[in-house]
Design a protein around this motif. Structure first.
Motif, mmCIF file in Angstrom:
data_model
loop_
_atom_site.group_PDB
_atom_site.id
_atom_site.type_symbol
_atom_site.label_atom_id
_atom_site.label_comp_id
_atom_site.label_asym_id
_atom_site.label_seq_id
_atom_site.Cartn_x
_atom_site.Cartn_y
_atom_site.Cartn_z
ATOM 1 N N ASN A 20 0.839 -1.190 0.000
ATOM 2 C CA ASN A 20 0.000 0.000 0.000
ATOM 3 C C ASN A 20 0.876 1.243 0.000
ATOM 4 O O ASN A 20 0.798 2.072 0.887
ATOM 5 N N GLY A 22 1.944 4.786 -1.250
ATOM 6 C CA GLY A 22 1.327 5.913 -1.913
ATOM 7 C C GLY A 22 2.112 7.178 -1.638
ATOM 8 O O GLY A 22 2.391 7.502 -0.500
ATOM 9 N N ALA A 24 2.598 11.106 -3.705
ATOM 10 C CA ALA A 24 2.428 11.989 -4.860
ATOM 11 C C ALA A 24 3.204 13.267 -4.580
ATOM 12 O O ALA A 24 2.985 13.912 -3.554
ATOM 13 N N HIS A 44 6.413 3.394 -5.458
ATOM 14 C CA HIS A 44 5.258 2.727 -6.072
ATOM 15 C C HIS A 44 5.577 1.377 -6.698
ATOM 16 O O HIS A 44 4.685 0.540 -6.833
ATOM 17 N N ASN A 66 -3.359 0.033 -5.773
ATOM 18 C CA ASN A 66 -2.933 0.866 -6.888
ATOM 19 C C ASN A 66 -3.755 2.148 -6.867
ATOM 20 O O ASN A 66 -3.611 2.955 -5.971
ATOM 21 N N GLY A 67 -4.617 2.333 -7.807
ATOM 22 C CA GLY A 67 -5.464 3.518 -7.884
ATOM 23 C C GLY A 67 -5.967 3.671 -9.301
ATOM 24 O O GLY A 67 -5.401 3.114 -10.247
ATOM 25 N N CYS A 82 3.314 10.752 -11.355
ATOM 26 C CA CYS A 82 2.681 9.824 -10.404
ATOM 27 C C CYS A 82 1.800 8.845 -11.167
ATOM 28 O O CYS A 82 1.801 7.643 -10.889
ATOM 29 N N LYS A 86 1.931 4.624 -11.331
ATOM 30 C CA LYS A 86 0.784 3.757 -11.048
ATOM 31 C C LYS A 86 0.451 2.875 -12.255
ATOM 32 O O LYS A 86 0.009 1.739 -12.084
ATOM 33 N N SER A 113 -7.683 -1.062 -7.305
ATOM 34 C CA SER A 113 -7.528 0.273 -7.885
ATOM 35 C C SER A 113 -8.715 1.168 -7.547
ATOM 36 O O SER A 113 -9.628 1.337 -8.355
ATOM 37 N N THR A 119 -7.723 10.351 2.346
ATOM 38 C CA THR A 119 -6.520 10.083 3.143
ATOM 39 C C THR A 119 -5.735 11.382 3.267
ATOM 40 O O THR A 119 -6.154 12.429 2.777
ATOM 41 N N LEU A 121 -3.023 11.911 1.705
ATOM 42 C CA LEU A 121 -2.242 12.077 0.480
ATOM 43 C C LEU A 121 -2.448 13.450 -0.164
ATOM 44 O O LEU A 121 -1.485 14.149 -0.492
#
Length: 172
Positions: A20, A22, A24, A44, A66-67, A82, A86, A113, A119, A121
């Motif tokens: 997990n 993350g 950016a 990542h 992921n996302g 970013c 990903k 994803s 969050t 982030l």
């Protein structure tokens, strides 16, 4: 991390690995610094040496959080690199899944994803503009961490013959 885990908790190893990572950083393609790009790529896409292989575990799971930005490019120059990292997570997960299948293991690899999850982030990314960060989360109904955890439980609870290469919980 795996060695620390084994030594600290006296376990024999790990059968489930949930990545997990993350991060950016505002680093546009035209003006971003390569040091920021390297940092995001390392965070990542770092591939750990899984203790499953060392212990000959044949029924484990590797889940990469992921996302959606691993499947579509956001219209935000600060996030374009970013996005690239990903996309790399998407390709690495699928490549790993294929290799595990070809090796005839029962270890499964899945990419979860989600859409926008509330969050820290965005607050870190927009640390110079906390009002803009807060507005991001107010603009749509965001996913919550518990919903992502429930998605991971869903992936883990799938029968052994079910292989989900990608699960996508989306925002409303």
């Amino acid at each position: 991390i795996f060695a620390w885990f084994a030594n600290t908790f006296q376990h024999q190893g790990i059968d489930v690995c949930i990545n997990n990572a993350g991060l950016a950083l505002p680093a546009p393609l035209l003006s971003g610094k390569t040091s920021g790009w390297r940092t995001m790529m390392d965070v990542h896409t770092s591939q750990n040496k899984y203790s499953m292989k060392e212990r000959k575990v044949d029924d484990g799971q590797i889940i990469n959080i992921n996302g959606m930005c691993g499947h579509r490019v956001l219209h935000n120059a600060d996030l374009h690199f970013c996005n690239a990292t990903k996309y790399a997570v998407t390709a690495l997960t699928e490549g790993l899944r294929q290799e595990l299948r070809e090796a005839k293991t029962h270890i499964r690899a899945t990419s979860v994803s989600p859409g926008l999850v509330e969050t820290e982030l965005t607050y870190r990314l927009l640390s110079q503009n906390p009002k803009k960060a807060a507005a991001t989360y107010l603009s749509i109904k965001c996913l919550q961490a518990a919903e992502i955890a429930n998605t991971v439980v869903y992936v883990l609870s799938a029968p052994p013959h079910v292989q989900k290469s990608r699960v996508t919980p989306i925002e409303y």
